[in-house]
Scaffold this motif. Structure first.
Motif, PDB file in Angstrom:
ATOM      1  N   SER A 191       0.829  -1.192   0.000  1.00  0.00           N
ATOM      2  CA  SER A 191       0.000   0.000   0.000  1.00  0.00           C
ATOM      3  C   SER A 191       0.876   1.260   0.000  1.00  0.00           C
ATOM      4  O   SER A 191       0.589   2.244  -0.709  1.00  0.00           O
ATOM      5  CB  SER A 191      -0.894  -0.083   1.240  1.00  0.00           C
ATOM      6  OG  SER A 191      -1.663   1.054   1.368  1.00  0.00           O
ATOM      7  N   ALA A 194       2.234   1.782  -3.498  1.00  0.00           N
ATOM      8  CA  ALA A 194       1.232   2.356  -4.397  1.00  0.00           C
ATOM      9  C   ALA A 194       1.084   3.859  -4.157  1.00  0.00           C
ATOM     10  O   ALA A 194       0.966   4.652  -5.112  1.00  0.00           O
ATOM     11  CB  ALA A 194      -0.112   1.648  -4.193  1.00  0.00           C
ATOM     12  N   ARG A 198       2.027   6.760  -6.893  1.00  0.00           N
ATOM     13  CA  ARG A 198       1.016   7.727  -7.325  1.00  0.00           C
ATOM     14  C   ARG A 198       1.561   9.161  -7.191  1.00  0.00           C
ATOM     15  O   ARG A 198       1.368   9.995  -8.076  1.00  0.00           O
ATOM     16  CB  ARG A 198      -0.214   7.571  -6.422  1.00  0.00           C
ATOM     17  CG  ARG A 198      -1.497   7.325  -7.169  1.00  0.00           C
ATOM     18  CD  ARG A 198      -2.599   6.907  -6.197  1.00  0.00           C
ATOM     19  NE  ARG A 198      -3.067   5.576  -6.509  1.00  0.00           N
ATOM     20  CZ  ARG A 198      -3.381   4.651  -5.611  1.00  0.00           C
ATOM     21  NH1 ARG A 198      -3.260   4.892  -4.316  1.00  0.00           N
ATOM     22  NH2 ARG A 198      -3.819   3.487  -5.999  1.00  0.00           N
TER      23      ARG A 198
ATOM     24  N   LEU B 144     -12.979   8.952  -2.183  1.00  0.00           N
ATOM     25  CA  LEU B 144     -11.966   8.529  -3.175  1.00  0.00           C
ATOM     26  C   LEU B 144     -12.613   7.669  -4.257  1.00  0.00           C
ATOM     27  O   LEU B 144     -12.285   7.779  -5.443  1.00  0.00           O
ATOM     28  CB  LEU B 144     -10.872   7.706  -2.505  1.00  0.00           C
ATOM     29  CG  LEU B 144      -9.693   8.412  -1.860  1.00  0.00           C
ATOM     30  CD1 LEU B 144      -8.774   7.379  -1.239  1.00  0.00           C
ATOM     31  CD2 LEU B 144      -8.937   9.267  -2.875  1.00  0.00           C
ATOM     32  N   ARG B 145     -13.503   6.780  -3.818  1.00  0.00           N
ATOM     33  CA  ARG B 145     -14.179   5.880  -4.760  1.00  0.00           C
ATOM     34  C   ARG B 145     -14.996   6.688  -5.770  1.00  0.00           C
ATOM     35  O   ARG B 145     -15.047   6.352  -6.946  1.00  0.00           O
ATOM     36  CB  ARG B 145     -15.073   4.907  -3.980  1.00  0.00           C
ATOM     37  CG  ARG B 145     -15.481   3.673  -4.739  1.00  0.00           C
ATOM     38  CD  ARG B 145     -15.988   2.576  -3.801  1.00  0.00           C
ATOM     39  NE  ARG B 145     -14.899   1.800  -3.218  1.00  0.00           N
ATOM     40  CZ  ARG B 145     -14.583   1.775  -1.910  1.00  0.00           C
ATOM     41  NH1 ARG B 145     -15.293   2.451  -1.029  1.00  0.00           N
ATOM     42  NH2 ARG B 145     -13.568   1.054  -1.490  1.00  0.00           N
ATOM     43  N   GLN B 148     -12.227   8.677  -8.003  1.00  0.00           N
ATOM     44  CA  GLN B 148     -11.358   7.842  -8.856  1.00  0.00           C
ATOM     45  C   GLN B 148     -11.920   6.427  -8.861  1.00  0.00           C
ATOM     46  O   GLN B 148     -11.343   5.526  -8.217  1.00  0.00           O
ATOM     47  CB  GLN B 148      -9.943   7.818  -8.280  1.00  0.00           C
ATOM     48  CG  GLN B 148      -9.315   9.176  -8.054  1.00  0.00           C
ATOM     49  CD  GLN B 148      -8.437   9.602  -9.200  1.00  0.00           C
ATOM     50  OE1 GLN B 148      -7.621   8.821  -9.667  1.00  0.00           O
ATOM     51  NE2 GLN B 148      -8.640  10.795  -9.683  1.00  0.00           N
ATOM     52  N   MET B 151      -9.609   3.254  -9.050  1.00  0.00           N
ATOM     53  CA  MET B 151      -8.343   3.221  -8.311  1.00  0.00           C
ATOM     54  C   MET B 151      -8.203   1.926  -7.498  1.00  0.00           C
ATOM     55  O   MET B 151      -9.103   1.559  -6.751  1.00  0.00           O
ATOM     56  CB  MET B 151      -8.295   4.429  -7.378  1.00  0.00           C
ATOM     57  CG  MET B 151      -6.948   4.685  -6.751  1.00  0.00           C
ATOM     58  SD  MET B 151      -7.056   6.120  -5.620  1.00  0.00           S
ATOM     59  CE  MET B 151      -6.733   7.477  -6.743  1.00  0.00           C
ATOM     60  N   ASP B 153      -6.474  -0.609  -4.552  1.00  0.00           N
ATOM     61  CA  ASP B 153      -5.987  -0.434  -3.167  1.00  0.00           C
ATOM     62  C   ASP B 153      -6.710   0.682  -2.433  1.00  0.00           C
ATOM     63  O   ASP B 153      -6.122   1.350  -1.578  1.00  0.00           O
ATOM     64  CB  ASP B 153      -4.482  -0.083  -3.126  1.00  0.00           C
ATOM     65  CG  ASP B 153      -3.628  -1.085  -3.852  1.00  0.00           C
ATOM     66  OD1 ASP B 153      -3.853  -2.280  -3.641  1.00  0.00           O
ATOM     67  OD2 ASP B 153      -2.747  -0.670  -4.624  1.00  0.00           O
ATOM     68  N   LEU B 154      -7.979   0.901  -2.779  1.00  0.00           N
ATOM     69  CA  LEU B 154      -8.652   2.053  -2.183  1.00  0.00           C
ATOM     70  C   LEU B 154      -8.736   1.983  -0.659  1.00  0.00           C
ATOM     71  O   LEU B 154      -8.578   2.997   0.027  1.00  0.00           O
ATOM     72  CB  LEU B 154     -10.065   2.176  -2.765  1.00  0.00           C
ATOM     73  CG  LEU B 154     -10.201   3.339  -3.738  1.00  0.00           C
ATOM     74  CD1 LEU B 154     -11.498   3.267  -4.502  1.00  0.00           C
ATOM     75  CD2 LEU B 154     -10.102   4.636  -2.961  1.00  0.00           C
ATOM     76  N   LEU B 157      -5.360   2.763   0.801  1.00  0.00           N
ATOM     77  CA  LEU B 157      -5.065   4.180   0.603  1.00  0.00           C
ATOM     78  C   LEU B 157      -5.870   5.030   1.579  1.00  0.00           C
ATOM     79  O   LEU B 157      -5.365   6.031   2.119  1.00  0.00           O
ATOM     80  CB  LEU B 157      -5.373   4.574  -0.845  1.00  0.00           C
ATOM     81  CG  LEU B 157      -5.031   6.015  -1.223  1.00  0.00           C
ATOM     82  CD1 LEU B 157      -3.553   6.305  -1.035  1.00  0.00           C
ATOM     83  CD2 LEU B 157      -5.441   6.324  -2.666  1.00  0.00           C
ATOM     84  N   ILE B 199      -2.940  13.148  -5.591  1.00  0.00           N
ATOM     85  CA  ILE B 199      -3.408  11.767  -5.695  1.00  0.00           C
ATOM     86  C   ILE B 199      -4.574  11.646  -6.670  1.00  0.00           C
ATOM     87  O   ILE B 199      -4.696  10.648  -7.388  1.00  0.00           O
ATOM     88  CB  ILE B 199      -3.796  11.238  -4.296  1.00  0.00           C
ATOM     89  CG1 ILE B 199      -2.517  10.993  -3.504  1.00  0.00           C
ATOM     90  CG2 ILE B 199      -4.621   9.959  -4.395  1.00  0.00           C
ATOM     91  CD1 ILE B 199      -2.770  10.664  -2.068  1.00  0.00           C
ATOM     92  N   CYS B 200      -5.430  12.635  -6.707  1.00  0.00           N
ATOM     93  CA  CYS B 200      -6.610  12.576  -7.579  1.00  0.00           C
ATOM     94  C   CYS B 200      -6.370  13.263  -8.920  1.00  0.00           C
ATOM     95  O   CYS B 200      -7.314  13.500  -9.673  1.00  0.00           O
ATOM     96  CB  CYS B 200      -7.814  13.197  -6.872  1.00  0.00           C
ATOM     97  SG  CYS B 200      -8.331  12.276  -5.410  1.00  0.00           S
TER      98      CYS B 200
END
Lengths: 201, 201
Positions: A191, A194, A198, B144-145, B148, B151, B153-154, B157, B199-200
């Protein structure tokens, strides 16, 4: 943001007897942890077992958490030596993103293998006192600067990444059974990798 | 990674007298903190001031840290209500990246305004017990979901970003003077925004 000033190295040499007491107390604390676990180590119990006065323990460590901070600090020196002079990718010589990934894996392993001591070293009322947080922050900052020379907010980002790396272990993770530690190291390391990839994409 | 199972809501309704004692103890603890600071609040002192038995305080909170965790938990409910039903961008209705940024600013403010209590709520030997970490993790994960959708490993992360958000305050930041809190909020919020936007991106 302002960061806590953490002295790197000692302000002046310890007197020989003070140094001897310190090493004896740390060895005794390690013995007690190995025999009975972190919870059973108290200031009074450590003084008694070490055959030293309570005042000596108090002056040396300040608080019960200070005992564990000193233990972690001792191990940190070995880890730091690997980072500064060991083989790549943890040590110098590899690509900075690879080094960031290797550093994360190293820290995760280091902290998970010392989870009870690391948690006990947190004084409830104080920020992390040992050099650990500073080392991570400076090292992550230096590698980010190599990986992404123009990135703004590098110092703040280094603080946040230090927390992203160490916080899940120090704050949020339930203590895993010894048999599960390897699996936790793998998942947290994946993790972390990753996240770094990113950010440095 | 396995995450601690944190009960959301109470397993069964409190008896009326237990609920009354609980509120009375929390009110008394807040008074004691306002008058003398967090350091002076002990299990024994709280029982005495509240006119209740030590056993009641122990059963209710378990540890001294449990008193502060319960106080933070009470305030979390108000904050959570704003996140779930308040005006955007903290509440629903804004772009998910804007909501992530607003959530970070809200959490930073929330924790910095309660820094002494939040730190005192950390039990040295245990992961964070309150709903707070879970709320942050779930909310950050959900946004986040949305931001992205593909993505990987949400969940991991989300844990790391929770630590990146809350860890600098809970672990590494020296307690700022009251007059400096606003400046710290600004700097940490700016840094959080930069991290989210990276990140986004």
């Amino acid at each position: 943001m302002d960061r806590p000033v953490i002295p790197l190295g000692k302000p002046r040499p310890e007197r020989a007897d003070a140094a001897r007491n310190r090493l004896h107390l740390l060895d005794t604390a390690r013995d007690m942890i190995a025999e009975c676990g972190v919870d059973k180590v108290t200031m009074d119990g450590l003084a008694e077992r070490a055959g030293l006065g309570k005042g000596t323990v108090f002056r040396r460590f300040g608080t019960r958490a200070g005992i564990f901070a000193a233990l972690i600090d001792e191990d940190e020196h070995s880890f730091q030596t690997l980072v500064l002079t060991g083989p790549p990718p943890l040590g110098p010589g590899a690509d900075p993103v690879e080094r960031l990934v290797a550093y994360g894996r190293g820290r995760i392993t280091f902290l998970l293998e010392r989870l009870a001591v690391a948690r006990a070293s947190l004084d409830r009322a104080q920020p992390i006192p040992a050099g650990a947080a500073t080392i991570s922050r400076l090292h992550i900052g230096a590698l980010l600067r190599q990986a992404q020379p123009g990135m703004p907010d590098l110092d703040s980002l280094a603080i946040q990444l230090t927390a992203a790396l160490e916080g899940p272990i120090l704050l949020y993770l339930s203590s895993p059974a010894p048999a599960e530690i390897t699996r936790h190291i793998e998942r947290l390391a994946d993790s972390w990798q990753a996240l770094i990839e990113r950010i440095c994409a």
